[in-house]
Design an enzyme around this catalytic site. Structure first.
Site, PDB file in Angstrom:
ATOM      1  N   ASP A 202       0.829  -1.205   0.000  1.00 13.32           N
ATOM      2  CA  ASP A 202       0.000   0.000   0.000  1.00 13.32           C
ATOM      3  C   ASP A 202       0.865   1.257   0.000  1.00 13.32           C
ATOM      4  O   ASP A 202       2.060   1.210   0.301  1.00 13.32           O
ATOM      5  CB  ASP A 202      -0.945   0.003   1.204  1.00 13.32           C
TER       6      ASP A 202
ATOM      7  N   GLU B 242      -0.038  -1.321   5.680  1.00 11.90           N
ATOM      8  CA  GLU B 242       1.049  -0.912   6.571  1.00 11.90           C
ATOM      9  C   GLU B 242       0.912   0.568   6.928  1.00 11.90           C
ATOM     10  O   GLU B 242       1.177   0.976   8.053  1.00 11.90           O
ATOM     11  CB  GLU B 242       2.400  -1.171   5.894  1.00 11.90           C
TER      12      GLU B 242
END
Ligand SMILES: [Zn+2]
Length: 389
Positions: A82, A144
């Protein structure tokens, strides 16, 4: 440009081209499945066995665990899929374009940290399952940037993935074995409103907060006297008062006050203990009156990380880079991997200073050194006998 280099650059571009923003704000949050599916295809082609594990209650988000070879031990190369949100108006380059200019590749996630996932794959391509005595695992995680739910899900599953791990977050190709943790808490005091002319008509939450803040500053001084680690740029744990709101009018006794604090503990200061001490100390301050004290975590928090200096992966990366393993100010998924029995080093190309910024880039000159380093680590931890273990 050799074919392998062309393919690496093309892979980085393809990963950048797929938006995979993760955010606590639903208007920004996107699925990471298209990135995971793309990686899964490449890794299968390279001989890996691939598992895609959706996060609990989040079918649109998944971790990917790809394994080459089998058996216990082995090396995990880990990165998140991400990115943070972006402000398109402030970019000179297309955030999803992967434009190469001035010896750099530009794009959202270029350095933090899609290029690393392509690098891990490129390094793995030099090996087949038959070469490996111990497994090589490529781990690609979800969310994350927005709460580490991917790493938390792995830790909760409790299934070990390997003995040694490297997370390719941008550290300028220098090994890092420590970072601070993060704890953010809202502290709320509820009192009773009343006419300002007679204090007996209410209970003043602002005055209660005044005592709470004094206690917090006292606690901070004690923590900073007790804990110190010279490997960090800021050697002591910090406690920041970041936000306060209370009351409405000067002629009303303040009935409500809320303070938000941020604590950055050093390794060795567990979040649960810290939170326990916070609640206990502030509880004692307000025990006498009618003010009500309550706490809300602003997010789950991130534990501090410390991998022992003597860990094989620390020694190997120090030797290969010629740099001593240090400490950084940002949090990573490292504590969750360490909790699974791994020994983790953070080491990747690029600089954290250009991450989370418009015109994020990675210098192309860092690609080959990182590739060489990854190949050496795979050789050492997955191919050779136990010499390095
Ligand atoms: Zn990152």
């Amino acid at each position: 440009m050799p074919t392998s280099e062309f393919r690496l650059l093309d892979h980085i571009r393809q990963l950048i081209a797929i938006p995979s923003v993760s955010s606590a704000s639903p208007q920004w949050d996107q699925s990471n499945r298209p990135v995971i599916d793309l990686l899964a295809g490449w890794l299968e082609q390279a001989g890996f066995t691939v598992r895609i594990e959706p996060l609990p209650d989040r079918p649109d988000k998944a971790n990917l665990i790809a394994t080459l070879g089998s058996g216990p031990g082995g090396l995990v190369l880990a990165g998140h899929t991400d990115t943070v949100p972006y402000d398109a108006g402030r970019w000179h380059y297309d955030p999803f374009g992967g434009i190469v200019a001035d010896g750099r590749i530009y794009g959202l996630g270029a350095t933090d940290m899609k290029a690393f996932l392509a690098l891990a794959l490129a390094a793995a391509r030099d090996f087949t399952a038959r070469d490996l005595r111990r497994p090589l695992v490529i781990l690609a995680t979800a969310n994350e940037e927005s709460g580490m739910e991917g790493a938390r899900a792995l830790a909760a599953a409790g299934q070990p993935l390997g003995r040694h791990a490297l997370i390719g977050e941008p550290t300028g190709l220098k090994p890092v074995r420590m970072h601070k943790g993060i704890l953010m808490e809202a502290i709320r005091i509820e009192g009773r409103s009343g006419h300002s002319s007679d204090p007996a008509l209410g209970a003043n939450a602002l005055e209660g907060m005044h005592r709470v803040i004094a206690e917090l500053l006292q606690w901070r001084a004690e923590l900073q006297a007790r804990y110190r680690n010279p490997l960090f740029a800021v050697e002591v744990p910090t406690l920041n008062l970041g936000h306060i709101h209370g009351g409405d009018n000067p002629n009303r006794i303040c009935a409500d006050c809320e303070l938000h604090i941020d604590i950055r503990p050093l390794p060795g200061m567990a979040l649960a203990e810290l939170r326990g001490a916070l609640h206990e100390r502030l509880g004692r301050v307000l025990v006498d009156g009618e003010l009500k004290l309550s706490f809300t975590p602003l997010f789950e928090g991130i534990e501090a990380m410390e991998t022992p200096a003597a860990a094989a992966i620390v020694r190997a990366t120090e030797e290969l880079t010629g740099a001593p393993a240090g400490a950084v100010g940002f949090g990573t998924e490292g504590p969750y991997l360490n909790a699974l029995g791994m020994e983790t080093v953070i080491l990747g190309p690029g600089s954290v200073e250009c991450a989370h910024q418009p015109d994020e880039f990675l210098a192309l000159a860092t690609l080959n050194p990182m590739l060489d380093l990854l190949r050496s680590l795979i050789g050492r931890f997955c191919v050779q006998d136990d010499r390095a273990q």
